[in-house]
Design an enzyme around this catalytic site. Structure first.
Site, short mmCIF file in Angstrom:
data_model
loop_
_atom_site.label_atom_id
_atom_site.label_comp_id
_atom_site.label_asym_id
_atom_site.label_seq_id
_atom_site.Cartn_x
_atom_site.Cartn_y
_atom_site.Cartn_z
N HIS A 112 0.85 -1.19 0.00
CA HIS A 112 0.00 0.00 0.00
C HIS A 112 0.89 1.23 0.00
CE1 HIS A 112 -1.20 3.23 2.86
NE2 HIS A 112 -2.23 3.32 2.05
N VAL A 155 0.27 9.29 -1.16
CA VAL A 155 0.84 10.61 -0.92
C VAL A 155 -0.28 11.61 -1.14
CG1 VAL A 155 3.29 10.19 -1.37
CG2 VAL A 155 1.76 10.58 -3.29
#
Length: 299
Positions: free
Chosen positions: A105, A108
């Site tokens: 995973h 940002v």
């Protein structure tokens, strides 16, 4: 600020999807451009299903806005009450077919909250983490080495700080175990220097491919059988539990009226919960708990 960040995020999404398609040896993503009817959000959700390498790969760009920050945000930052906000980011989850390839995973994101007559409040957040089913020291060391390299230009204390935060964040209190072997987690990154904060977010985003895809290349053709598949499905249950109980991104998306289909693309397509599941003593499955699901300094 917004246009700079948006341009980078869309390029990052494209690059990661190209890496996945290279491994799949096919253009396999379904691309879903969406916009909320209220006009308060839009995005591009790219989803691959039942590939040769990935059972599901979801890589999502979204930009949402509103007049009131959700409780998942203001609970930690009460100064955001009463501000309009805009949030944009890329989030992805890759669920492999082969149990010897870890799930991964990354995300940002950038937030800006504004109020008439006051300075805007902005910040970056994100990170990446690795969830193996069958661990290999060399893979975890490689993963953390790339995480450390991403942080190195920004100071010696950055990697230890965000590595520790990741270990703490991805810990499931109700199970008394971490979700995986960690990585990086950062939030509320702001200050006077937008360019430096933005550069750090980009460094983390760019590091993901260097950290993850070599592991996939190495493990994707490892033979496996029903035992490994059943253990993978069992451990995916832990992944689902974390996302629905603890994950701040999931909670923010749902509380802010985000697009549910895109938010829940992170879920594995198949999963299993077995009552009082036990692993055999001395097995590789037991080694996951004993050796890998113990936060430690890998590099």
């Amino acid at each position: 600020m917004i246009e700079q960040v948006k341009s980078y995020l869309l390029e990052l999404q494209k690059n990661i999807c190209q890496q996945v398609e290279r491994l799949e040896d096919a253009e396999s993503f379904v691309i879903d451009d969406w916009q909320k009817e209220s006009g308060a959000g839009y995005g591009k959700t790219n989803v691959l299903s039942n590939g040769k390498v990935f059972e599901r790969a979801g890589v999502n760009f979204s930009c949402v806005e509103g007049s009131k920050m959700p409780g998942s945000a203001t609970a930690l930052r009460p100064e955001l009450e009463g501000r309009n906000y805009k949030a944009l980011g890329v989030s992805l989850v890759l669920h492999p077919q082969n149990p010897y390839v870890p799930t991964s995973h990354a995300n940002v994101r950038f937030f800006i909250a504004e109020k008439a007559g006051e300075e805007p409040i902005w910040w970056f957040g994100g990170g990446f983490d690795l969830t193996p089913y069958y661990g290999f020291d060399e893979d975890v060391i490689h993963w953390h080495t790339e995480a450390k390299n991403a942080c190195a230009p920004f100071g010696k204390d950055v990697y230890p700080k965000y590595k520790k935060w990741c270990d703490e964040y991805f810990y499931m209190k109700h199970r008394e175990e971490p979700r995986g072997v960690g990585g990086l987690f950062f939030d509320d990154l702001s200050g006077d220097n937008f360019d430096q904060s933005f550069a750090f977010m980009q460094s983390v985003g760019d590091a993901f491919s260097k950290a993850y895809f070599p592991i996939v290349e190495k493990r994707k053709d490892t033979p496996f059988g029903n035992r490994e598949r059943n253990f993978q499905l069992h451990r995916r249950g832990r992944y689902v539990e974390f996302n629905l109980i603890y994950d701040r991104g999931t909670l923010f998306g749902l509380q802010s009226g985000g697009r549910t289909e895109s938010i829940l693309m992170s879920m594995p397509p198949e999963v299993r919960w077995s009552y009082q599941f036990e692993v055999k003593e001395g097995s590789e499955e037991e080694r996951l708990y004993a050796h890998y699901l113990k936060p430690k300094e890998w590099v």
